[in-house]
Design a protein around this motif. Structure first.
Motif, short mmCIF file in Angstrom:
data_model
loop_
_atom_site.label_atom_id
_atom_site.label_comp_id
_atom_site.label_asym_id
_atom_site.label_seq_id
_atom_site.Cartn_x
_atom_site.Cartn_y
_atom_site.Cartn_z
N GLY A 1 38.59 36.54 18.35
CA GLY A 1 37.87 35.82 19.68
C GLY A 1 37.28 36.93 20.49
O GLY A 1 36.46 36.46 21.44
N GLY A 2 37.45 37.95 20.23
CA GLY A 2 36.93 39.06 21.13
C GLY A 2 37.31 39.26 22.52
O GLY A 2 38.14 38.22 23.07
N LEU A 3 36.42 39.52 23.47
CA LEU A 3 36.65 39.41 24.88
C LEU A 3 36.81 38.11 25.42
O LEU A 3 37.11 37.88 26.42
CB LEU A 3 35.88 40.53 25.66
N SER A 4 36.00 37.16 24.94
CA SER A 4 35.91 35.81 25.48
C SER A 4 37.17 35.10 25.44
O SER A 4 37.63 34.09 26.12
CB SER A 4 34.98 34.96 24.58
N GLU A 5 38.06 35.73 24.43
CA GLU A 5 39.67 35.34 24.29
C GLU A 5 40.39 35.98 25.00
O GLU A 5 41.60 35.56 25.13
CB GLU A 5 39.90 35.02 22.81
N TRP A 6 40.17 37.01 25.51
CA TRP A 6 41.04 38.05 26.13
C TRP A 6 41.53 37.62 27.30
O TRP A 6 40.87 37.31 28.24
CB TRP A 6 40.47 39.52 26.28
N GLU A 7 42.80 37.48 27.71
CA GLU A 7 43.37 37.09 28.95
C GLU A 7 44.27 38.00 29.80
O GLU A 7 44.41 37.85 30.93
CB GLU A 7 44.22 35.78 28.78
N GLY A 8 44.16 39.22 29.22
CA GLY A 8 44.64 40.21 29.79
C GLY A 8 43.72 41.13 30.99
O GLY A 8 42.80 40.55 31.26
N ALA A 9 44.34 42.34 31.24
CA ALA A 9 43.43 42.95 32.57
C ALA A 9 42.11 43.49 31.90
O ALA A 9 42.02 43.86 30.67
CB ALA A 9 44.41 44.20 32.73
N VAL A 10 41.15 43.59 32.90
CA VAL A 10 39.96 44.17 32.64
C VAL A 10 39.55 45.13 33.70
O VAL A 10 39.61 44.78 34.76
CB VAL A 10 38.79 42.88 32.25
N LYS A 11 39.23 46.28 33.00
CA LYS A 11 38.72 47.38 34.03
C LYS A 11 37.14 47.65 34.20
O LYS A 11 36.25 47.46 33.12
CB LYS A 11 39.12 48.62 33.29
N SER A 12 36.66 47.66 35.20
CA SER A 12 35.18 47.83 35.39
C SER A 12 34.86 49.44 35.94
O SER A 12 35.58 49.87 37.05
CB SER A 12 34.61 46.77 36.52
N ASP A 13 33.98 49.89 35.24
CA ASP A 13 33.56 51.25 35.82
C ASP A 13 32.16 51.29 36.70
O ASP A 13 31.69 52.27 37.29
CB ASP A 13 33.13 52.03 34.31
N ASP A 14 31.71 50.01 36.93
CA ASP A 14 30.66 49.86 37.94
C ASP A 14 30.90 50.14 39.41
O ASP A 14 32.03 49.71 39.75
CB ASP A 14 29.96 48.44 37.80
N ALA A 15 30.39 50.94 39.91
CA ALA A 15 30.70 51.19 41.56
C ALA A 15 29.99 50.18 42.11
O ALA A 15 30.31 49.63 43.17
CB ALA A 15 30.03 52.59 41.81
N GLU A 16 28.63 49.87 41.58
CA GLU A 16 28.06 48.74 42.16
C GLU A 16 27.66 47.67 41.24
O GLU A 16 27.06 48.05 40.25
CB GLU A 16 26.67 49.06 43.06
N PRO A 17 27.92 46.20 41.37
CA PRO A 17 27.78 45.52 40.38
C PRO A 17 26.10 45.13 39.93
O PRO A 17 25.58 45.19 41.06
CB PRO A 17 28.32 43.91 40.66
#
Length: 116
Positions: free
Chosen positions: A92-108
């Motif tokens: 299911g990949g990330l589309s099914e992931w319900e856990g934490a997600v970390k972003s490395d973007d300083a600015e979206p």
């Protein structure tokens, strides 16, 4: 190729010996959002970088929907250096992931809000 559920991955990440998560998306997508602790090895680089996984006991490949990660898991599993490792694709990949997600973007960026 063996698949593992997102729920089971979340459980294993809480153990003393979590799997090595290999996110095969391109760096911009990875930076927008990924499972904390995952390693970014874009699919196109995987044949040249698979040796980086030689010490892993358990490898779980991750992609947006769990399709390309099956191919990545097959490639990793075929590598001589990972012969003793358990290699699985996250169903299911990330589309099914319900856990934490970390972003490395300083600015979206102005791309989609989804992490993939």
């Amino acid at each position: 190729m063996d698949e593992i559920s997102t729920e089971r991955v979340a459980e294993l990440l809480e153990t003393d010996e979590p799997p090595t998560l290999v996110d095969i998306r391109e760096p911009p997508a990875f930076q927008r959002g990924h499972i904390p602790g995952s390693r970014n090895v874009p699919f196109r680089q995987l044949p040249d970088r698979v040796a980086e996984l030689a010490d892993a006991d358990h490898v779980v490949t991750v992609c947006p929907h769990g399709k390309a990660s099956v191919q990545a898991a097959k490639l990793i599993d075929s590598y001589e250096g990972t012969a003793d490792a358990t290699v699985q694709s996250m169903a299911g990949g990330l589309s099914e992931w319900e856990g934490a997600v970390k972003s490395d973007d300083a600015e979206p960026d102005e791309g989609p809000a989804a992490p993939f």
